[in-house]
Design an enzyme around this catalytic site. Structure first.
Site, PDB file in Angstrom:
ATOM      1  N   TYR A  88       0.841  -1.204   0.000  1.00 25.58           N
ATOM      2  CA  TYR A  88       0.000   0.000   0.000  1.00 25.58           C
ATOM      3  C   TYR A  88       0.871   1.247   0.000  1.00 25.58           C
ATOM      4  CZ  TYR A  88      -3.441   3.490   1.385  1.00 25.58           C
ATOM      5  OH  TYR A  88      -4.236   4.593   1.423  1.00 25.58           O
TER       6      TYR A  88
ATOM      7  N   ASP B  40       9.076   2.900   0.788  1.00 20.80           N
ATOM      8  CA  ASP B  40       7.943   3.552   1.424  1.00 20.80           C
ATOM      9  C   ASP B  40       8.001   3.224   2.915  1.00 20.80           C
ATOM     10  OD1 ASP B  40       5.532   4.377   2.428  1.00 20.80           O
ATOM     11  OD2 ASP B  40       4.332   3.611   0.771  1.00 20.80           O
TER      12      ASP B  40
ATOM     13  N   LYS C  75       3.386   9.819   9.194  1.00 17.80           N
ATOM     14  CA  LYS C  75       3.009   9.282  10.498  1.00 17.80           C
ATOM     15  C   LYS C  75       3.940   9.775  11.607  1.00 17.80           C
ATOM     16  CE  LYS C  75       0.522   5.362   8.537  1.00 17.80           C
ATOM     17  NZ  LYS C  75      -0.815   5.891   8.730  1.00 17.80           N
TER      18      LYS C  75
END
Length: 447
Positions: A149, A236, A264
């Site tokens: 993702y 990522d 995050k």
């Protein structure tokens, strides 16, 4: 009462708020991952490792801001930094010194970041990484891996080899992406046979932050392959950055990506992301000079890039996690949690169930079609089952049952342990897991 009946009885105000939300949001939710039947939980307050829902039930929290809160909710240093910044201004419409301090911490911690650009989210960071890769190489195609993702934007929305485009994505986009299994021979063949691949992008611990773990040594070997064929490697690290190690999965594996995407933990629980990497690649964001005037600049705006509040929170967060003590504490507790939960599975002889993870991240698979021994994840388990946590019916019951017993798992199948969690929290979570398993077995004939 059944698990669902108990959940409804314990959460009347959440149910009422969800009723109001149905007239405001599609399906009544603001994020796909928060959707659950019969209705989602509404939360009103958080502190440390805990949250209190709209019905004043206290829960041990493992969402932790979707992984953003390594230090837990409301860490005093982050709260103080944001409060100070609020008094000075929330948006300057100008450059500010705090963004330099934030960037310097990122450069010091993450290997290979020579220059970076802040964004407002992780999705924006991966969008920019792909654009940089294509601009730098002059090639149009990106290779990505099944199930990994990278945000919800069009460029990486297609994550299977299904020939049909996802809803809202036109078929012409599919040609810009090669979707590969995590098989180095497959990748080798793709990179050898095609000359139009600009970059390979992956989650460096596996799909969905390690729900489908990568084979041992995969990241190092992939780095060698991309070097061999002159293809950029994009890691990522939006979830893994600063969590599995201060410098992310790359630092732990001894690998340096050409580009890295972050979010995050980067922004201390506030909105924010970044893309960083080699200076010659990031130079495509620079304004032209005598040496560079033949290269077209990538235009990049963003009202909340390096927003002062996010910079304040992020600088406070990274300053604390830089020495790895919070991450190591959370990882130790994560290991204790996994061990204890698997012991409960073995005690009940629940084949096809296991809890596993990486550092402070854990995953649960419930009722996998491969009936491996309890607590012993089989590497041949179907990847799609690992990604969704096993049998969807059991995952839903586990999610609601754990909430009934005072624990909020992320989507019922994973979670993030924070530095604010304590051994007592872990023991209480294991006890809640045991009680929920008993309820599932007693009411739903699960064996």
């Amino acid at each position: 009462m059944t698990i669902i009946e108990t959940y409804i009885q314990k959460h009347p105000r959440s149910q009422a708020l969800f009723g109001q939300a149905q007239a405001l949001f599609p399906s009544g939710v603001t994020h796909d991952g928060r959707y659950v039947t019969p209705f989602p939980l509404y939360v009103e307050q958080c502190a440390g490792a805990h949250k209190w829902d709209a019905d004043e039930n206290r829960l041990i929290d493992y969402w932790m801001g979707h992984g953003a809160l390594l230090l837990g909710h409301g860490h005093p240093a982050i709260v103080a930094a944001v409060q100070r910044q609020m008094e000075r201004g929330t948006h300057y419409g100008a450059e500010h010194e705090l963004s330099l301090q934030w960037a310097q911490l990122v450069k010091r911690l993450v290997p290979g970041i020579e220059r970076l650009r802040f964004t407002a989210s992780g999705t924006e960071a991966t969008m920019m990484a792909l654009r940089l890769a294509r601009a730098f190489t002059g090639k149009p195609v990106v290779l990505r891996f099944t199930g990994h993702y990278h945000g919800w934007h069009d460029l990486l929305a297609h994550d299977t080899n299904d020939a049909s485009a996802p809803a809202g994505l036109y078929d012409g986009m599919l040609g810009s992406t090669v979707v590969a299994p995590t098989d180095l021979d497959y990748v080798d063949q793709a990179l050898r046979s095609r000359t139009d691949i600009a970059a390979v992008i992956l989650e460096p611990t596996g799909a969905s932050y390690g729900a489908i773990p990568l084979p041992h040594g995969f990241l190092r070997d992939l780095r060698q392959l991309t070097w061999r064929y002159g293809v950029l490697l994009i890691c990522d690290e939006i979830v893994t950055g600063f969590r599995v190690a201060p410098g992310g999965a790359q630092q732990r594996a001894g690998v340096t990506a050409d580009l890295t995407t972050l979010a995050k933990i980067l922004a201390g629980g506030l909105p924010g992301g970044a893309v960083g990497g080699r200076a010659d690649i990031l130079r495509h964001l620079a304004f032209g000079d005598a040496e560079w005037n033949q290269v077209r600049k990538i235009r990049h705006f963003g009202t909340f890039n390096a927003a002062p509040l996010s910079a304040a929170a992020g600088t406070a967060m990274l300053g604390i996690v830089a020495n790895d003590a919070p991450g190591a504490h959370a990882a130790t507790l994560g290991e204790r949690l996994i061990t204890g939960m698997n012991a409960e599975l073995r005690r009940r002889r629940l084949a096809g169930w296991a809890v596993y993870g990486d550092a402070s991240i854990f995953h649960i698979v419930a009722g996998c079609s491969v009936g491996f021994p309890p607590g012993e994840l089989d590497p041949t388990a179907p990847p799609d089952e690992l990604k969704r946590g096993g049998d969807p019916r059991l995952v839903q019951l586990l999610r609601l049952g754990m909430i009934n017993h005072g624990v909020d798992l992320m989507r019922g199948r994973s979670g993030f342990v924070s530095a604010a969690h304590t051994p007592d929290d872990i023991d209480a979570t294991i006890a809640a897991f045991a009680a929920t398993l008993d309820a599932i077995q007693n009411c739903y004939s699960v064996h």
